[in-house]
Enzyme design. Structure first.
Site, short mmCIF file in Angstrom:
data_model
loop_
_atom_site.label_atom_id
_atom_site.label_comp_id
_atom_site.label_asym_id
_atom_site.label_seq_id
_atom_site.Cartn_x
_atom_site.Cartn_y
_atom_site.Cartn_z
N ASP A 1 -50.43 18.51 79.21
CA ASP A 1 -50.87 19.48 78.19
C ASP A 1 -52.09 18.97 77.41
O ASP A 1 -52.62 19.66 76.56
CB ASP A 1 -49.70 19.76 77.23
CG ASP A 1 -49.94 20.97 76.34
OD1 ASP A 1 -50.67 21.88 76.79
OD2 ASP A 1 -49.42 21.02 75.22
N SER B 1 -51.06 26.78 73.05
CA SER B 1 -50.49 27.11 74.35
C SER B 1 -49.30 28.03 74.17
O SER B 1 -48.47 27.84 73.27
CB SER B 1 -50.11 25.84 75.11
OG SER B 1 -49.60 24.87 74.25
N GLN C 1 -51.07 27.11 82.74
CA GLN C 1 -50.77 27.43 81.34
C GLN C 1 -51.59 28.64 80.89
O GLN C 1 -52.74 28.80 81.29
CB GLN C 1 -51.16 26.23 80.46
CG GLN C 1 -50.94 26.46 78.98
CD GLN C 1 -51.23 25.21 78.13
OE1 GLN C 1 -52.22 25.18 77.42
NE2 GLN C 1 -50.37 24.21 78.19
C1 LIG Z 1 -52.90 23.63 73.16
C2 LIG Z 1 -52.02 22.46 73.09
C3 LIG Z 1 -50.84 22.52 72.22
O1 LIG Z 1 -50.13 21.61 72.27
S1 LIG Z 1 -50.53 23.86 71.21
C4 LIG Z 1 -48.91 23.51 70.71
C5 LIG Z 1 -47.88 24.23 71.48
N1 LIG Z 1 -47.93 25.66 71.28
C6 LIG Z 1 -47.60 26.21 70.08
O2 LIG Z 1 -47.34 25.56 69.08
C7 LIG Z 1 -47.53 27.70 70.04
C8 LIG Z 1 -46.20 28.13 69.45
N2 LIG Z 1 -46.10 29.56 69.33
C9 LIG Z 1 -46.50 30.19 68.22
O3 LIG Z 1 -46.95 29.60 67.25
C10 LIG Z 1 -46.28 31.67 68.22
O4 LIG Z 1 -45.57 32.05 69.37
C11 LIG Z 1 -47.60 32.44 68.16
C12 LIG Z 1 -48.44 32.18 69.39
C13 LIG Z 1 -48.40 32.09 66.94
C14 LIG Z 1 -47.18 33.89 68.09
O5 LIG Z 1 -48.23 34.70 67.65
P1 LIG Z 1 -47.92 35.94 66.73
O6 LIG Z 1 -46.86 36.76 67.36
O7 LIG Z 1 -49.23 36.56 66.49
O8 LIG Z 1 -47.34 35.21 65.45
P2 LIG Z 1 -47.27 35.67 63.96
O9 LIG Z 1 -47.09 37.14 63.88
O10 LIG Z 1 -46.27 34.78 63.31
O11 LIG Z 1 -48.72 35.27 63.40
C15 LIG Z 1 -49.19 33.95 63.41
C16 LIG Z 1 -50.55 33.96 62.71
O12 LIG Z 1 -51.46 34.75 63.50
C17 LIG Z 1 -51.93 35.85 62.70
N3 LIG Z 1 -52.03 37.02 63.57
C18 LIG Z 1 -51.00 37.69 64.13
N4 LIG Z 1 -51.47 38.66 64.89
C19 LIG Z 1 -52.82 38.62 64.79
C20 LIG Z 1 -53.87 39.38 65.34
N5 LIG Z 1 -53.63 40.39 66.18
N6 LIG Z 1 -55.15 39.05 65.05
C21 LIG Z 1 -55.41 38.02 64.23
N7 LIG Z 1 -54.45 37.24 63.66
C22 LIG Z 1 -53.19 37.56 63.95
C23 LIG Z 1 -50.89 36.05 61.62
O13 LIG Z 1 -51.44 36.67 60.50
C24 LIG Z 1 -50.48 34.61 61.34
O14 LIG Z 1 -51.49 33.97 60.56
P3 LIG Z 1 -51.09 32.92 59.39
O15 LIG Z 1 -50.38 31.79 60.11
O16 LIG Z 1 -50.18 33.66 58.47
O17 LIG Z 1 -52.40 32.53 58.80
#
Ligand SMILES: CCC(=O)SCCNC(=O)CCNC(=O)[C@H](O)C(C)(C)COP(=O)(O)OP(=O)(O)OC[C@H]1O[C@@H](n2cnc3c(N)ncnc32)[C@H](O)[C@@H]1OP(=O)(O)O
Length: 333
Positions: free
Chosen positions: A247, A268, A318
């Site tokens: 990752d 991711s 991914q």
């Molecule tokens: C790349 C390597 C890595 O290791 S990354 C680490 C591993 N992966 C992760 O941690 C991801 C874990 N998953 C998640 O955090 C959630 O599933 C995510 C992807 C955020 C889900 O997204 P979503 O359904 O949008 O979540 P949410 O409603 O709680 O919102 C999170 C923040 O995003 C914003 N958001 C939401 N929708 C939109 C949109 N359409 N356009 C713009 N922004 C959007 C929300 O307002 C929220 O923002 P905030 O966090 O309150 O500032």
């Protein structure tokens, strides 16, 4: 120049690096003392505490600048938990997972394992990684016994310079930090990366691509290995370390063809991995990564981990969320 953003997949912030000049530190230099020590991935990161039957607790270690837990750490620990109840002659051949919530670096992660099925040659485990009482990752892993077959093929490993002829990421950052005209913000970002040592070593095949000084098609390659010693023989453990490594700097490959973008959020969403052959993660492996598609605020990356002798060790895939700051907002800054 590219924007300074935190992609959260372990990469340093983009900067104004230039290729190593004569007399640069790194290539060909003997391994540092940490190479003689046991890898922290084995002594700490992938050491889970069993707190009940099928329930484990993992410690957090290196955290990317994004301040959310590194996805590779969660996958690696979940695979350790899955493998605990699997017979010794079965090895992970694949895993599939979704990251459903951001991991909190301030809390340990609990891993709850379900024994989905035990067969004669395959068995399947399902693991939920939990924080604050909620899942942050759901993972399924399948294990298979060694079953030789005459059906056997693989692609060829790309021809690239050996790791001994390339600079480490840290050496490249130090070279950039030596530049007199470096923006304060970029300097701070690079110093934070250096201060927080990642437990794996990386040597980019094309350093200019890593510092985002050139735009290229969305493909890149780097040599990678765990820091420190792990040793031969324990393929279950090497599989978990490979899951951790897989990752790192993966999703960032979606950005290599965009010269001037500002990433607001990058994480991711899912990750899949297939293990093909035995390998040692404390020896150099080539990670060949490409992004065949991006769109709709998401991007897809595919990777191949090659053993140094040209054997294909593992394949990865991914999809990630990539939200950009609109260009009007950017121009106001
Ligand atoms: C790349 C390597 C890595 O290791 S990354 C680490 C591993 N992966 C992760 O941690 C991801 C874990 N998953 C998640 O955090 C959630 O599933 C995510 C992807 C955020 C889900 O997204 P979503 O359904 O949008 O979540 P949410 O409603 O709680 O919102 C999170 C923040 O995003 C914003 N958001 C939401 N929708 C939109 C949109 N359409 N356009 C713009 N922004 C959007 C929300 O307002 C929220 O923002 P905030 O966090 O309150 O500032």
């Amino acid at each position: 120049m590219s924007e300074h953003h935190d992609k959260g997949d372990g990469e340093p912030p983009p900067g104004t690096g230039s290729p190593p000049g004569p007399g640069s530190p790194g290539p060909g230099s003997p391994p540092g003392p940490s190479q003689d020590l046991k890898s922290v991935l084995v002594t700490s990161v992938l050491q889970l505490e069993e707190i009940d039957v099928g329930l484990y607790r993992g410690k957090n270690y290196w955290v990317p600048l994004s301040r959310r837990l590194f996805g590779g750490q969660i996958i690696g620990q979940a695979l350790v938990a899955a493998a605990e109840s699997v017979a010794g002659h079965l090895y992970a051949h694949s895993l599939h997972c979704y990251f459903v919530r951001a991991g909190d670096p301030g809390l340990p992660v609990l891993y709850k394992v379900d024994r989905v099925r035990d067969g004669r040659s395959f068995c399947v485990r399902s693991v939920k990684a939990i924080q604050h009482g909620e899942p942050i990752l759901v993972l399924q892993a399948s294990f298979h016994m060694d079953q030789p077959s005459p059906l056997q093929h693989q692609f060829s490993m790309p021809a690239v310079p050996p790791p001994e002829d390339l600079l480490s990421l840290e050496d490249l950052i130090r070279l950039v930090l030596g530049k007199p005209d470096l923006e304060e913000k970029v300097k701070r970002g690079f110093n934070r990366v250096l201060a927080n040592e990642v437990p794996i070593e990386v040597r980019p095949v094309n350093p200019l691509q890593f510092s985002r000084e050139v735009t290229t098609e969305p493909k890149r390659m780097f040599w990678v290995r765990a820091r420190g010693h792990i040793g031969e023989g324990n393929m279950k453990l090497h599989g978990c370390v490979a899951a951790y490594i897989s990752d790192y700097s993966f999703l960032g490959t979606t950005l290599t063809s965009y010269p001037d973008i500002r990433v607001k959020m990058m994480a991711s969403l899912d990750h899949a991995m297939w293990f093909h052959n035995t390998f040692r993660t404390d020896e150099w492996m080539l990670y060949e990564v490409e992004s065949p598609w991006a769109g709709g605020s998401r991007g897809l990356v595919q990777g191949r981990l090659w053993r140094r002798d040209g054997v294909l060790a593992a394949s990865c895939c991914q999809e990630g969320l990539i939200r950009l700051t609109p260009s009007e907002e950017k121009s106001k800054l």
